[in-house]
Design an enzyme around this catalytic site. Structure first.
Site, PDB file in Angstrom:
ATOM      1  N   GLU A 130      19.310  16.751 110.724  1.00 23.08           N
ATOM      2  CA  GLU A 130      18.024  17.124 111.332  1.00 23.08           C
ATOM      3  C   GLU A 130      17.873  16.594 112.753  1.00 23.08           C
ATOM      4  O   GLU A 130      16.927  15.855 113.049  1.00 23.08           O
ATOM      5  CB  GLU A 130      16.877  16.543 110.491  1.00 23.08           C
ATOM      6  CG  GLU A 130      16.885  16.901 109.035  1.00 23.08           C
ATOM      7  CD  GLU A 130      15.827  16.136 108.237  1.00 23.08           C
ATOM      8  OE1 GLU A 130      15.303  15.113 108.729  1.00 23.08           O
ATOM      9  OE2 GLU A 130      15.519  16.564 107.120  1.00 23.08           O
TER      10      GLU A 130
ATOM     11  N   CYS B 126      -6.986   8.069 134.579  1.00 24.40           N
ATOM     12  CA  CYS B 126      -7.679   6.790 134.776  1.00 24.40           C
ATOM     13  C   CYS B 126      -7.253   5.754 133.754  1.00 24.40           C
ATOM     14  O   CYS B 126      -8.050   5.328 132.906  1.00 24.40           O
ATOM     15  CB  CYS B 126      -9.179   7.028 134.725  1.00 24.40           C
ATOM     16  SG  CYS B 126      -9.669   8.145 136.027  1.00 24.40           S
TER      17      CYS B 126
ATOM     18  N   TYR C  59      10.265  15.763 122.843  1.00 25.82           N
ATOM     19  CA  TYR C  59       9.094  14.874 122.805  1.00 25.82           C
ATOM     20  C   TYR C  59       8.410  14.803 124.170  1.00 25.82           C
ATOM     21  O   TYR C  59       7.892  13.762 124.579  1.00 25.82           O
ATOM     22  CB  TYR C  59       9.481  13.474 122.289  1.00 25.82           C
ATOM     23  CG  TYR C  59      10.213  13.545 120.966  1.00 25.82           C
ATOM     24  CD1 TYR C  59       9.550  13.953 119.819  1.00 25.82           C
ATOM     25  CD2 TYR C  59      11.573  13.257 120.865  1.00 25.82           C
ATOM     26  CE1 TYR C  59      10.216  14.059 118.602  1.00 25.82           C
ATOM     27  CE2 TYR C  59      12.249  13.364 119.655  1.00 25.82           C
ATOM     28  CZ  TYR C  59      11.558  13.758 118.535  1.00 25.82           C
ATOM     29  OH  TYR C  59      12.216  13.867 117.333  1.00 25.82           O
TER      30      TYR C  59
HETATM   31  N1  LLP Z   1      13.969  14.071 110.696  1.00 26.61           N
HETATM   32  C1  LLP Z   1      12.882  13.318 110.440  1.00 26.61           C
HETATM   33  C2  LLP Z   1      12.438  13.149 109.059  1.00 26.61           C
HETATM   34  C3  LLP Z   1      12.176  12.725 111.504  1.00 26.61           C
HETATM   35  O1  LLP Z   1      11.120  11.975 111.243  1.00 26.61           O
HETATM   36  C4  LLP Z   1      12.627  12.909 112.835  1.00 26.61           C
HETATM   37  C5  LLP Z   1      11.914  12.311 113.961  1.00 26.61           C
HETATM   38  C6  LLP Z   1      13.761  13.724 113.055  1.00 26.61           C
HETATM   39  C7  LLP Z   1      14.415  14.273 111.946  1.00 26.61           C
HETATM   40  C8  LLP Z   1      14.305  13.999 114.422  1.00 26.61           C
HETATM   41  O2  LLP Z   1      14.712  12.838 115.056  1.00 26.61           O
HETATM   42  P1  LLP Z   1      15.585  12.893 116.411  1.00 26.61           P
HETATM   43  O3  LLP Z   1      16.881  13.552 116.089  1.00 26.61           O
HETATM   44  O4  LLP Z   1      14.810  13.672 117.390  1.00 26.61           O
HETATM   45  O5  LLP Z   1      15.718  11.472 116.787  1.00 26.61           O
HETATM   46  N2  LLP Z   1       8.266  10.673 119.676  1.00 26.61           N
HETATM   47  C9  LLP Z   1       9.428   9.817 119.619  1.00 26.61           C
HETATM   48  C10 LLP Z   1      10.396  10.246 118.575  1.00 26.61           C
HETATM   49  C11 LLP Z   1       9.791  10.299 117.199  1.00 26.61           C
HETATM   50  C12 LLP Z   1      10.746  10.806 116.163  1.00 26.61           C
HETATM   51  C13 LLP Z   1      10.063  11.026 114.863  1.00 26.61           C
HETATM   52  N3  LLP Z   1      10.899  11.566 113.831  1.00 26.61           N
HETATM   53  C14 LLP Z   1      10.047   9.739 121.008  1.00 26.61           C
HETATM   54  O6  LLP Z   1       9.523  10.355 121.940  1.00 26.61           O
HETATM   55  O7  LLP Z   1      11.035   9.040 121.206  1.00 26.61           O
END
Ligand code: LLP
Length: 415
Positions: free
Chosen positions: A274, A342, A371
């Site tokens: 994922e 602000c 993100y």
């Molecule tokens: N699968 C699940 C169950 C997740 O919770 C997430 C991300 C992913 C896959 C994808 O993760 P990735 O491959 O993108 O690392 N807003 C934060 C990142 C939060 C990720 C939350 N879950 C940021 O800007 O770094």
């Protein structure tokens, strides 16, 4: 392939001038490279080909319909976390059999919507959720496939806000509980337990935590696989990091695959992955125009027209995003890039060596494809940015810039 390169000293997105796009569509502006998105997906598919994984793009990283469609056309499924993401994925044409649904707090309405669509499986985080899915499914006269999320208790060595596989995190269940829950689910009407899931965190640059997590769940996988015919899948989540900071050693999919494939092959299960950031992050920039350059006490502030509402990551996680001038320059200056909001926390870079550009010039904030827009808001009543998808020399608006009327849509003024 580099998505963003300089040609005649002007930054280009594939074959399109970023300066031209900013002129035409205004700033702040998100620009994505379709070919870069697809290249990332292909790299991962090829690296892990030996286990033929289903790569489910994590829609939360960038949920624009055209972005979802791009990955779907590249052969990916999707990982969703809400009814809203389910709606988007289906609208973008993703086959329901390639949708997996994660999250600790799925409501009955979300579960029922996903059951009606006949998604591939739900990843389940608690006994209560198993029961709820079963009840919803029985009510609808169907069966929900489920994969229990194991919390393997490993340290992903990342920012504490994006660590998800440690004991103290709210996610998943410990292996002993999963074993019990699986056993109970086998006997329950309305659910079919098909596997296990884990996701240990995000922006992980070292293969070791992935290896450790898989090693930790291997005995449970073997046990459940040998006991139950319905057990067919291991979903190893996302989390692959990208190189934001100059010193970051990017996690190459081939290097990760070299360590993980032997462990996964031995399990002989259908593998699901994922990734979100890895697929979408590097293929996007946020373009912003400098409004003022301000000297204050001992500091220089480059005040731009993008803010924390457009790109929250620097304020929220103290995240580093590379920032470059759209019109190439060798001149540098030490300072902050700040937005008009602000809040003192409204910055895109702090105490950094930055391109020394005057007012009206453009800056590009790199690694903003994941993100970025999805975490944007209307704070300070700022309309959200437009999004552009570039494919070679073609640029298409894939989301219009919000208008002032969009800010008050749905609001009701009292008489
Ligand atoms: N699968 C699940 C169950 C997740 O919770 C997430 C991300 C992913 C896959 C994808 O993760 P990735 O491959 O993108 O690392 N807003 C934060 C990142 C939060 C990720 C939350 N879950 C940021 O800007 O770094």
């Amino acid at each position: 392939m580099q998505a963003f390169t300089y040609r005649n000293q002007i930054l280009h997105a594939e074959d399109v001038s970023v300066e031209d796009l900013a002129e035409t569509y205004g700033t702040p502006l998100y620009i994505y490279s379709r070919r870069k998105f697809l290249q990332q997906l292909k790299g991962l598919q090829q690296a892990f080909a030996a286990v033929d994984p289903l790569i489910c793009y994590s829609v939360k990283a960038n949920s624009n319909l055209s972005v979802i469609k791009t990955f779907s056309e590249g052969g990916a499924g999707v990982d969703i976390v809400s009814g809203g993401e389910l709606f988007r994925a289906r609208r973008a044409g993703v086959d329901a059999s390639k949708i997996v649904f994660a999250g600790v707090g799925k409501t009955s309405a979300e579960i029922e919507a996903a059951l009606r669509e006949k998604i591939r499986f739900f990843t389940v985080e608690s006994e209560g959720e198993t029961e709820r899915i079963a009840q919803c499914a029985v009510r609808l006269g169907t069966v929900g496939r489920i994969a229990f999320r194991v919390n393997p208790d490993v340290d992903p060595q990342t920012h504490r806000y994006i660590s998800t596989g440690k004991q103290e995190n709210k996610f998943g269940m410990d292996p002993a509980r999963v074993r019990e829950a699986f056993k109970r689910a086998v006997a329950m009407p309305g659910v079919e337990p098909v596997g296990l899931h884990m996701h240990i965190g995000s922006q992980i640059l070292n293969p070791d935590p992935f290896v450790e997590a898989i090693r930790k769940v291997t005995p449970l996988c073997r046990e459940l696989r040998d006991k139950y015919d319905s057990f067919k899948t291991l979903d190893i989540g996302g989390g692959l990091g990208i190189g934001y900071e100059p010193d970051d050693q990017p996690l190459e999919p081939t290097a990760l695959a070299e360590r993980l494939v032997p462990l996964l092959q031995e399990l002989d299960l259908q593998i699901v992955m994922e990734p979100g950031r890895y697929l979408a992050g590097e293929g996007g920039i946020l373009v912003t125009r400098v409004q003022y350059v301000k000297d204050s006490y001992h500091k220089k502030f480059i005040v731009v027209d993008a803010a924390m509402n457009d790109l929250l990551r620097p304020s929220f996680y103290q995240a580093y995003h590379p920032i470059a001038a759209v019109r190439e320059t060798e001149k540098t200056v030490l300072g902050d890039v700040v937005g008009p909001i602000c809040e003192s926390g409204d910055f895109l870079a702090q105490d950094r060596t930055l391109p020394n550009v005057p007012a009206n010039e453009l800056l590009a904030v790199h690694c903003a494809g994941a993100y970025g827009f999805t975490m944007s808001s209307n704070y300070n009543s700022r309309p959200r940015a437009a999004e552009i998808l570039v494919d070679r020399n073609q640029a298409r608006v894939i989301r219009e810039r919000e208008k002032l009327d969009d800010l008050i849509r749905g609001e009701i003024m009292e008489d």
